[in-house]
Write an enzyme that holds these catalytic residues in place. Sequence first.
Site, PDB file in Angstrom:
ATOM      1  CB  CYS A 151      47.527  18.931  71.975  1.00  0.00           C
ATOM      2  SG  CYS A 151      46.216  19.311  72.637  1.00  0.00           S
ATOM      3  N   GLY A 190      49.499  22.894  67.852  1.00  0.00           N
ATOM      4  CA  GLY A 190      49.045  23.884  68.569  1.00  0.00           C
ATOM      5  C   GLY A 190      49.987  25.086  68.892  1.00  0.00           C
ATOM      6  CG  ASN A 245      48.023  14.476  70.347  1.00  0.00           C
ATOM      7  OD1 ASN A 245      49.095  14.021  68.956  1.00  0.00           O
ATOM      8  ND2 ASN A 245      47.428  15.492  69.503  1.00  0.00           N
ATOM      9  N   GLY A 246      45.044  14.123  71.303  1.00  0.00           N
ATOM     10  CA  GLY A 246      44.054  13.249  71.187  1.00  0.00           C
ATOM     11  C   GLY A 246      42.419  13.755  71.666  1.00  0.00           C
ATOM     12  CE1 TYR A 257      46.249  22.183  57.272  1.00  0.00           C
ATOM     13  CE2 TYR A 257      45.644  21.034  59.323  1.00  0.00           C
ATOM     14  CZ  TYR A 257      45.630  22.027  58.712  1.00  0.00           C
ATOM     15  OH  TYR A 257      46.455  23.464  59.313  1.00  0.00           O
TER      16      TYR A 257
HETATM   17  P1  AMP Z   1      38.607  25.578  54.874  1.00  0.00           P
HETATM   18  O1  AMP Z   1      38.770  26.655  54.855  1.00  0.00           O
HETATM   19  O2  AMP Z   1      37.006  25.383  56.094  1.00  0.00           O
HETATM   20  O3  AMP Z   1      37.611  25.200  53.535  1.00  0.00           O
HETATM   21  O4  AMP Z   1      39.490  24.742  55.489  1.00  0.00           O
HETATM   22  C1  AMP Z   1      40.283  24.000  54.743  1.00  0.00           C
HETATM   23  C2  AMP Z   1      41.845  24.725  54.827  1.00  0.00           C
HETATM   24  O5  AMP Z   1      41.859  24.316  56.379  1.00  0.00           O
HETATM   25  C3  AMP Z   1      42.632  23.450  54.047  1.00  0.00           C
HETATM   26  O6  AMP Z   1      43.348  24.395  53.405  1.00  0.00           O
HETATM   27  C4  AMP Z   1      43.456  23.197  55.084  1.00  0.00           C
HETATM   28  O7  AMP Z   1      44.990  23.328  54.520  1.00  0.00           O
HETATM   29  C5  AMP Z   1      43.216  23.543  56.171  1.00  0.00           C
HETATM   30  N1  AMP Z   1      42.289  22.724  58.375  1.00  0.00           N
HETATM   31  C6  AMP Z   1      42.197  21.828  57.497  1.00  0.00           C
HETATM   32  N2  AMP Z   1      42.306  21.120  58.448  1.00  0.00           N
HETATM   33  C7  AMP Z   1      42.246  21.831  59.201  1.00  0.00           C
HETATM   34  C8  AMP Z   1      42.401  21.237  60.225  1.00  0.00           C
HETATM   35  N3  AMP Z   1      41.426  20.641  61.629  1.00  0.00           N
HETATM   36  N4  AMP Z   1      42.892  22.513  61.475  1.00  0.00           N
HETATM   37  C9  AMP Z   1      43.912  23.360  60.658  1.00  0.00           C
HETATM   38  N5  AMP Z   1      43.650  23.679  59.702  1.00  0.00           N
HETATM   39  C10 AMP Z   1      42.777  22.750  58.755  1.00  0.00           C
END
Ligand code: AMP
Length: 488
Positions: free
Chosen positions: A20, A46, A125-126, A265
């Site tokens: 969040c 979010g 948030n958390g 990220y």
């Molecule tokens: P995946 O396709 O499951 O390997 O997800 C990797 C991609 O999701 C990466 O390119 C990241 O940019 C994005 N990503 C990684 N962690 C998160 C997260 N917690 N929430 C949203 N996007 C994420």
Amino acid sequence: MRRPALTCPRDDMDHPREECGVFGVIGVPDAARFTALGLHALQHRGQEAAGICAFSPEAGFNLERRLGYVRDSFTDPAVIAALPGNLAMGHVRYSTAGSKGHTAIRDVQPLFAEFAMGGCAIAHNGNLTNAESLRRELIDRGSIFQSGSDTECIIHLMARSIQRSIPERMKDALRRVEGAFSVIAMTRSQLIGVRDPMGVRPLVLGRIGAGWALASETCALDIIGAEHVRDIEPGEMVLISESGVESFRPFNPARPRFCIFEYVYFSRPDSVIGGRSVYETRRNIGVELAREAPVDADIVCPVPDSGTPAAIGFAQESGIPFAMGIIRNQYVGRTFIEPTAEIRNMGVRLKLNVNRAIIAGKRVCLVDDSVVRGTTSTKIRDMVRDAGAREVHFRIASPPTAWPCFYGVDTPEREKLLAARMSEAEMGRHLGVDSLRFISLDGLYRACGEAGRDPAQPQFCDACFSGDYPVPPSDAVETGRIRLKERA
Ligand code: AMP
């Protein structure tokens, strides 16, 4: 020892995990309008729902909570007009597990409660790692929960406190919760901000004219023209009224463990957290990655947008030309947020397209921020190969994500994490690429300005990479959702 099943079964809890953004402002006219702008800048944290609470002496507390983007509801002048006052706060919400992809309006924050000493809105948030056991205890003692959100535990704990003021009740309540929390709350006359003792999630203080703002990230201060005064310290509570800011330390001191994944990220690259530019940190990650895992390639291409700063650093350090070989459509949200596999799979193509003219015939080094399930990398590999790339190399700007987060970044359960099942070499073979390398944990720490990771007392929370959880995820252990690493 296992405790008895939850009084409220987990499946009925709409949102056990949340990511969040929070924002609040006091001492400015039309505070809700500023809050809408602040939340818009925090939209990346979010995207499922947003809410704003405002207070004016004439109109009292008003609360608007809506599903969807901030711009879907909070650009409507009628909605903003219904939120008068010089004091307002809001929340953007992002949730997955347990919600089956649907945020119920009752779970949208801020939550509001009327106490004997007045009303209070709260947003968080958390993630609270003992929310389930607290909820069970509170329900057994007569509390009636209205939402599935762990944040509501804080309200019920406040209701049971014998303290005479809302801030004092909030201190009591927050001493009982465990996990990660950056909380914003408001009474009729105060804006309150609190960060958990380890400061896992960010929270910053800003000055705007004669007023003050609190926000998850500095990018939300920029949008309203507020000056970044400082970060709220780990374990600090600030009480802000129109006469100024008071600071308290309600918790036992702990060693700060800010979430390193915020740098990788989650935060926006134009934010500054803990005195470090998120963009510069990501660029440094690319530099370190190029040193640790050099590649023979013709072009370095980011997987946009989150891989871009690291790809710039990688290209600068390696001397390989940077190229936008993948183009992102700016009009779709993050694919990861889509809860079902089919939509997530399709989402990659909705969001990203290969720039054939750049890719064809080249040895391509793709830089992405992380590999979670491997879905994105597999799709991108296919797209880049289909576009005629001669070789496809992946360089990942984080260590392998092998452990779920219990502190407010949504990650799938451990079995779904590619790195929990495979070594780096196995992942490379599984993804069918010419090479795959991740930055080391020490390299990531160096990019964050440290000499390396101190194994005795790590400077950050890096549980998603190391399995070293600074706060035991007690609910998850108790219900068998995670088996922790044996400690040496
Ligand atoms: P995946 O396709 O499951 O390997 O997800 C990797 C991609 O999701 C990466 O390119 C990241 O940019 C994005 N990503 C990684 N962690 C998160 C997260 N917690 N929430 C949203 N996007 C994420």
